[in-house]
Write a protein that holds these residues in place. Structure first.
Motif, PDB file in Angstrom:
ATOM      1  N   SER A  62      18.237 -26.581   1.520  1.00 44.18           N
ATOM      2  CA  SER A  62      16.209 -25.855   1.213  1.00 44.18           C
ATOM      3  C   SER A  62      15.889 -24.525   1.559  1.00 44.18           C
ATOM      4  O   SER A  62      16.834 -23.904   2.617  1.00 44.18           O
ATOM      5  CB  SER A  62      15.899 -26.854   2.488  1.00 44.18           C
ATOM      6  OG  SER A  62      16.334 -26.604   3.486  1.00 44.18           O
ATOM      7  N   GLY A  63      14.755 -23.996   0.874  1.00 42.17           N
ATOM      8  CA  GLY A  63      14.810 -22.883   1.169  1.00 42.17           C
ATOM      9  C   GLY A  63      14.749 -21.752  -0.050  1.00 42.17           C
ATOM     10  O   GLY A  63      14.855 -22.212  -0.720  1.00 42.17           O
ATOM     11  N   PHE A  64      14.639 -20.616  -0.313  1.00 40.49           N
ATOM     12  CA  PHE A  64      14.208 -19.846  -1.179  1.00 40.49           C
ATOM     13  C   PHE A  64      14.516 -18.379  -0.956  1.00 40.49           C
ATOM     14  O   PHE A  64      13.686 -17.980   0.658  1.00 40.49           O
ATOM     15  CB  PHE A  64      13.278 -20.273  -2.167  1.00 40.49           C
ATOM     16  CG  PHE A  64      13.390 -19.362  -3.105  1.00 40.49           C
ATOM     17  CD1 PHE A  64      14.139 -19.277  -4.506  1.00 40.49           C
ATOM     18  CD2 PHE A  64      12.555 -17.946  -2.910  1.00 40.49           C
ATOM     19  CE1 PHE A  64      14.396 -18.134  -5.671  1.00 40.49           C
ATOM     20  CE2 PHE A  64      12.607 -17.265  -4.766  1.00 40.49           C
ATOM     21  CZ  PHE A  64      13.146 -16.599  -5.817  1.00 40.49           C
ATOM     22  N   VAL A  65      15.302 -17.248  -1.022  1.00 44.87           N
ATOM     23  CA  VAL A  65      15.560 -15.997  -0.885  1.00 44.87           C
ATOM     24  C   VAL A  65      15.312 -15.106  -2.849  1.00 44.87           C
ATOM     25  O   VAL A  65      16.121 -15.640  -3.762  1.00 44.87           O
ATOM     26  CB  VAL A  65      16.837 -15.728  -0.226  1.00 44.87           C
ATOM     27  CG1 VAL A  65      17.085 -13.763  -0.267  1.00 44.87           C
ATOM     28  CG2 VAL A  65      16.817 -16.301   1.066  1.00 44.87           C
ATOM     29  N   THR A  66      14.649 -13.705  -2.170  1.00 39.36           N
ATOM     30  CA  THR A  66      14.516 -13.287  -2.862  1.00 39.36           C
ATOM     31  C   THR A  66      14.922 -12.265  -2.896  1.00 39.36           C
ATOM     32  O   THR A  66      14.082 -11.912  -1.813  1.00 39.36           O
ATOM     33  CB  THR A  66      13.322 -13.397  -4.526  1.00 39.36           C
ATOM     34  OG1 THR A  66      13.691 -12.754  -5.561  1.00 39.36           O
ATOM     35  CG2 THR A  66      12.211 -12.825  -3.683  1.00 39.36           C
ATOM     36  N   SER A  67      15.105 -10.668  -3.672  1.00 34.41           N
ATOM     37  CA  SER A  67      14.807  -9.475  -3.276  1.00 34.41           C
ATOM     38  C   SER A  67      13.975  -8.804  -4.607  1.00 34.41           C
ATOM     39  O   SER A  67      13.564  -8.967  -6.101  1.00 34.41           O
ATOM     40  CB  SER A  67      16.294  -8.764  -3.047  1.00 34.41           C
ATOM     41  OG  SER A  67      16.179  -7.331  -3.023  1.00 34.41           O
ATOM     42  N   PHE A  68      13.210  -8.201  -3.988  1.00 35.40           N
ATOM     43  CA  PHE A  68      12.300  -6.735  -5.495  1.00 35.40           C
ATOM     44  C   PHE A  68      12.395  -5.659  -4.604  1.00 35.40           C
ATOM     45  O   PHE A  68      12.232  -5.495  -3.167  1.00 35.40           O
ATOM     46  CB  PHE A  68      10.761  -7.389  -5.361  1.00 35.40           C
ATOM     47  CG  PHE A  68      10.559  -7.172  -4.115  1.00 35.40           C
ATOM     48  CD1 PHE A  68       9.274  -6.528  -4.075  1.00 35.40           C
ATOM     49  CD2 PHE A  68      10.601  -8.715  -3.525  1.00 35.40           C
ATOM     50  CE1 PHE A  68       8.797  -6.873  -2.587  1.00 35.40           C
ATOM     51  CE2 PHE A  68       9.565  -8.738  -2.270  1.00 35.40           C
ATOM     52  CZ  PHE A  68       8.704  -7.699  -1.734  1.00 35.40           C
ATOM     53  N   GLN A  69      11.980  -4.248  -4.840  1.00 37.28           N
ATOM     54  CA  GLN A  69      11.401  -3.356  -5.261  1.00 37.28           C
ATOM     55  C   GLN A  69      10.167  -3.224  -5.747  1.00 37.28           C
ATOM     56  O   GLN A  69       9.561  -3.575  -6.436  1.00 37.28           O
ATOM     57  CB  GLN A  69      12.072  -2.498  -5.718  1.00 37.28           C
ATOM     58  CG  GLN A  69      14.205  -1.861  -4.985  1.00 37.28           C
ATOM     59  CD  GLN A  69      14.554  -0.048  -5.606  1.00 37.28           C
ATOM     60  OE1 GLN A  69      15.363  -0.766  -6.828  1.00 37.28           O
ATOM     61  NE2 GLN A  69      14.769   0.085  -4.588  1.00 37.28           N
ATOM     62  N   SER A  70       9.237  -2.235  -5.214  1.00 33.62           N
ATOM     63  CA  SER A  70       7.880  -2.448  -5.128  1.00 33.62           C
ATOM     64  C   SER A  70       7.660  -1.252  -6.459  1.00 33.62           C
ATOM     65  O   SER A  70       8.483   0.419  -6.569  1.00 33.62           O
ATOM     66  CB  SER A  70       7.166  -0.709  -4.126  1.00 33.62           C
ATOM     67  OG  SER A  70       6.056  -1.368  -4.087  1.00 33.62           O
ATOM     68  N   VAL A  71       6.479  -1.279  -7.221  1.00 30.15           N
ATOM     69  CA  VAL A  71       6.354  -0.588  -7.876  1.00 30.15           C
ATOM     70  C   VAL A  71       5.633   1.302  -7.625  1.00 30.15           C
ATOM     71  O   VAL A  71       5.423   1.330  -8.574  1.00 30.15           O
ATOM     72  CB  VAL A  71       5.933  -1.300  -9.411  1.00 30.15           C
ATOM     73  CG1 VAL A  71       7.277  -2.255 -10.472  1.00 30.15           C
ATOM     74  CG2 VAL A  71       4.663  -1.940  -8.669  1.00 30.15           C
ATOM     75  N   THR A  72       5.424   0.307  -6.458  1.00 29.67           N
ATOM     76  CA  THR A  72       4.191   1.258  -6.334  1.00 29.67           C
ATOM     77  C   THR A  72       5.243   2.218  -5.265  1.00 29.67           C
ATOM     78  O   THR A  72       6.261   2.520  -4.308  1.00 29.67           O
ATOM     79  CB  THR A  72       2.912   1.092  -5.579  1.00 29.67           C
ATOM     80  OG1 THR A  72       3.335   0.144  -4.788  1.00 29.67           O
ATOM     81  CG2 THR A  72       2.296   0.557  -6.677  1.00 29.67           C
TER      82      THR A  72
END
Length: 128
Positions: A62-72
């Motif tokens: 249950s649940g979900f984790v993601t990661s990202f970096q800003s494009v700005t």
């Protein structure tokens, strides 16, 4: 990168729709952590984030984790985003991670990759 942003957007939309259908059960919890990346560690930070995502998503259904970096700007930060159905689920998952040896080893490895003192956490509820 575009794929991650699209998937994140789709999951956010789906989560909002699900919360609307089950409004009596409460709204989903969104946890957001942003940390500065140590100088020269951008590629290592991206690889580290993928490891975190894999570990956490494998441990919890249950649940979900993601990661990202800003494009700005700023480009020297990494974001982690977690979606859980409610605050109790987030808390129990967080407690389990804090007691998990694999996760703790990963947290220790973050030193030198991420500036752990720069990390800021934000909690939000999905809009019904």
């Amino acid at each position: 990168m575009r794929v991650v942003l699209v998937i994140t957007g789709l999951l956010a939309v789906l989560g909002i729709a699900g919360a609307e259908l089950a409004a009596q059960e409460g709204r989903g919890i969104i946890w957001h952590r942003v940390c500065d990346i140590e100088s020269g560690q951008n590629a290592t930070a991206a690889a580290f984030a993928r490891e975190v995502i894999t570990l956490v998503n494998e441990k919890f259904e249950s649940g979900f984790v993601t990661s990202f970096q800003s494009v700005t700007a700023p480009f020297d930060q990494i974001h982690f985003l977690s979606f859980t159905p409610d605050l109790g689920t987030w808390q129990s998952q967080n407690d389990a991670l804090l007691a998990d040896a694999d996760y703790q080893a990963m947290v220790q490895r973050a030193t030198g990759i991420l500036d752990r003192n720069s990390c800021v956490d934000t909690f939000a509820r999905a809009v019904p």
